[in-house]
Design a protein around this motif. Structure first.
Motif, PDB file in Angstrom:
ATOM      1  N   ARG A  36       1.247  -1.274  -0.312  1.00 27.71           N
ATOM      2  CA  ARG A  36       0.204  -0.543  -0.153  1.00 27.71           C
ATOM      3  C   ARG A  36       0.867   1.196  -0.040  1.00 27.71           C
ATOM      4  N   ALA A  37       1.858   1.219   1.045  1.00 32.16           N
ATOM      5  CA  ALA A  37       2.980   2.451   0.396  1.00 32.16           C
ATOM      6  C   ALA A  37       3.548   2.823   0.002  1.00 32.16           C
ATOM      7  N   THR A  38       3.783   1.778  -1.398  1.00 32.96           N
ATOM      8  CA  THR A  38       4.940   2.012  -2.625  1.00 32.96           C
ATOM      9  C   THR A  38       4.571   1.368  -3.323  1.00 32.96           C
ATOM     10  N   GLY A  39       3.418   1.032  -3.844  1.00 32.07           N
ATOM     11  CA  GLY A  39       2.481   0.667  -5.208  1.00 32.07           C
ATOM     12  C   GLY A  39       3.212  -0.284  -5.386  1.00 32.07           C
ATOM     13  N   ILE A  40       4.135  -1.037  -4.657  1.00 24.91           N
ATOM     14  CA  ILE A  40       4.925  -2.488  -5.429  1.00 24.91           C
ATOM     15  C   ILE A  40       4.007  -3.924  -5.442  1.00 24.91           C
ATOM     16  N   PRO A  41       3.782  -4.156  -5.925  1.00 23.53           N
ATOM     17  CA  PRO A  41       2.963  -6.213  -6.153  1.00 23.53           C
ATOM     18  C   PRO A  41       3.502  -7.015  -4.862  1.00 23.53           C
ATOM     19  N   ARG A  42       2.500  -7.497  -4.193  1.00 21.26           N
ATOM     20  CA  ARG A  42       3.325  -8.831  -3.167  1.00 21.26           C
ATOM     21  C   ARG A  42       4.248  -8.970  -3.593  1.00 21.26           C
ATOM     22  N   HIS A  43       3.954  -9.630  -5.128  1.00 22.14           N
ATOM     23  CA  HIS A  43       4.831 -11.195  -5.708  1.00 22.14           C
ATOM     24  C   HIS A  43       6.177 -10.133  -6.166  1.00 22.14           C
ATOM     25  N   ALA A  44       6.892  -9.450  -5.586  1.00 26.13           N
ATOM     26  CA  ALA A  44       7.522  -8.434  -6.003  1.00 26.13           C
ATOM     27  C   ALA A  44       8.826  -8.313  -4.747  1.00 26.13           C
ATOM     28  N   LEU A  45       7.962  -8.062  -3.754  1.00 27.42           N
ATOM     29  CA  LEU A  45       8.374  -7.094  -2.328  1.00 27.42           C
ATOM     30  C   LEU A  45       9.412  -8.180  -2.562  1.00 27.42           C
ATOM     31  N   PRO A  46       9.114  -9.660  -1.786  1.00 26.83           N
ATOM     32  CA  PRO A  46      11.055 -10.539  -1.270  1.00 26.83           C
ATOM     33  C   PRO A  46      12.003 -10.269  -2.090  1.00 26.83           C
ATOM     34  N   HIS A  47      12.238 -10.444  -3.717  1.00 30.80           N
ATOM     35  CA  HIS A  47      13.359  -9.785  -4.326  1.00 30.80           C
ATOM     36  C   HIS A  47      13.795  -8.185  -3.756  1.00 30.80           C
ATOM     37  N   VAL A  48      12.980  -7.276  -4.248  1.00 31.98           N
ATOM     38  CA  VAL A  48      13.420  -6.201  -3.467  1.00 31.98           C
ATOM     39  C   VAL A  48      14.069  -6.299  -2.623  1.00 31.98           C
ATOM     40  N   LEU A  49      12.759  -6.101  -1.349  1.00 33.24           N
ATOM     41  CA  LEU A  49      12.948  -6.065  -0.632  1.00 33.24           C
ATOM     42  C   LEU A  49      14.750  -6.836   0.433  1.00 33.24           C
ATOM     43  N   GLU A  50      14.905  -7.900   0.277  1.00 33.86           N
ATOM     44  CA  GLU A  50      15.872  -8.997   0.186  1.00 33.86           C
ATOM     45  C   GLU A  50      16.946  -7.827  -0.446  1.00 33.86           C
ATOM     46  N   MET A  51      17.291  -7.444  -1.448  1.00 33.24           N
ATOM     47  CA  MET A  51      18.465  -6.240  -1.591  1.00 33.24           C
ATOM     48  C   MET A  51      18.700  -5.493  -1.476  1.00 33.24           C
ATOM     49  N   LEU A  52      17.515  -5.288  -0.463  1.00 35.56           N
ATOM     50  CA  LEU A  52      17.922  -3.364  -0.042  1.00 35.56           C
ATOM     51  C   LEU A  52      17.950  -3.713   1.207  1.00 35.56           C
ATOM     52  N   GLY A  53      18.801  -5.396   2.327  1.00 33.84           N
ATOM     53  CA  GLY A  53      18.286  -5.176   3.451  1.00 33.84           C
ATOM     54  C   GLY A  53      17.851  -5.523   4.463  1.00 33.84           C
ATOM     55  N   TRP A  54      16.861  -5.826   3.785  1.00 33.61           N
ATOM     56  CA  TRP A  54      15.456  -5.665   4.640  1.00 33.61           C
ATOM     57  C   TRP A  54      15.593  -7.460   5.718  1.00 33.61           C
ATOM     58  N   HIS A  55      14.914  -7.737   6.282  1.00 32.09           N
ATOM     59  CA  HIS A  55      14.982  -8.617   7.381  1.00 32.09           C
ATOM     60  C   HIS A  55      13.690  -9.561   7.057  1.00 32.09           C
ATOM     61  N   ARG A  56      13.460 -10.556   6.381  1.00 34.00           N
ATOM     62  CA  ARG A  56      12.694 -11.401   6.101  1.00 34.00           C
ATOM     63  C   ARG A  56      11.646 -12.546   6.836  1.00 34.00           C
ATOM     64  N   ALA A  57      11.254 -12.361   7.479  1.00 33.25           N
ATOM     65  CA  ALA A  57      10.612 -13.440   8.661  1.00 33.25           C
ATOM     66  C   ALA A  57       9.202 -13.941   8.442  1.00 33.25           C
ATOM     67  N   ARG A  58       9.233 -15.154   8.292  1.00 30.47           N
ATOM     68  CA  ARG A  58       7.496 -16.481   8.929  1.00 30.47           C
ATOM     69  C   ARG A  58       7.390 -16.224   9.935  1.00 30.47           C
ATOM     70  N   ARG A  59       5.623 -15.980  10.754  1.00 37.24           N
ATOM     71  CA  ARG A  59       5.663 -17.044  11.466  1.00 37.24           C
ATOM     72  C   ARG A  59       3.867 -17.106  11.785  1.00 37.24           C
ATOM     73  N   TRP A  60       3.909 -17.748  12.482  1.00 38.15           N
ATOM     74  CA  TRP A  60       3.070 -18.107  13.265  1.00 38.15           C
ATOM     75  C   TRP A  60       2.627 -18.049  14.152  1.00 38.15           C
ATOM     76  N   SER A  61       1.018 -17.684  14.266  1.00 38.99           N
ATOM     77  CA  SER A  61       0.274 -16.680  15.048  1.00 38.99           C
ATOM     78  C   SER A  61      -1.149 -17.596  14.806  1.00 38.99           C
ATOM     79  N   ARG A  62      -2.387 -17.229  15.139  1.00 41.19           N
ATOM     80  CA  ARG A  62      -3.348 -17.618  15.704  1.00 41.19           C
ATOM     81  C   ARG A  62      -4.371 -16.425  15.242  1.00 41.19           C
ATOM     82  N   ASN A  63      -5.721 -16.580  14.738  1.00 41.89           N
ATOM     83  CA  ASN A  63      -6.348 -16.047  14.520  1.00 41.89           C
ATOM     84  C   ASN A  63      -8.016 -16.334  14.249  1.00 41.89           C
ATOM     85  N   HIS A  64      -8.962 -16.684  15.313  1.00 41.21           N
ATOM     86  CA  HIS A  64     -10.381 -16.848  14.936  1.00 41.21           C
ATOM     87  C   HIS A  64      -9.478 -18.524  15.344  1.00 41.21           C
TER      88      HIS A  64
END
Length: 102
Positions: A36-64
């Motif tokens: 929403r903030a950058t206008g970059i499609p969701r499928h392109a985010l991991p590649h772009v952010l990894e190149m810029l040094g952002w840390h990505r993590a997958r975490r389990w949580s609970r919802n309903h």
């Protein structure tokens, strides 16, 4: 991935992050917030952010009462914290003080 599109997305994230005041910068972001903030499609985010040094993590949580796998991003220089494990610490003295005030 198209190199021109990649360069454009890298510039978008960099200018968005640089334009944020320090008070508005958060330590964790979800993919939909970054899209929403950058206008970059969701499928392109991991590649772009990894190149810029952002840390990505997958975490389990609970919802309903269902387990949900969430993706979180932390800006450069930060890491997504690990969830707490095990039982919370028990303060026996605080429990004792709570029952003796009756």
């Amino acid at each position: 991935m198209n190199p021109l599109r990649l360069a454009h997305d890298l510039a978008r994230v960099t200018t968005w992050w640089a334009s944020l005041p320090d008070a508005d910068r958060r330590t964790l972001y979800r993919p939909h917030e970054l899209t929403r903030a950058t206008g970059i499609p969701r499928h392109a985010l991991p590649h772009v952010l990894e190149m810029l040094g952002w840390h990505r993590a997958r975490r389990w949580s609970r919802n309903h009462n269902r387990r949900v796998l969430r993706v979180l991003y932390a800006p450069p220089g930060r890491r997504v914290p690990l969830p707490p494990r095990g039982r919370p610490p028990l303060d026996v003295l605080a429990l004792f003080a709570m029952h003796t005030t009756d």
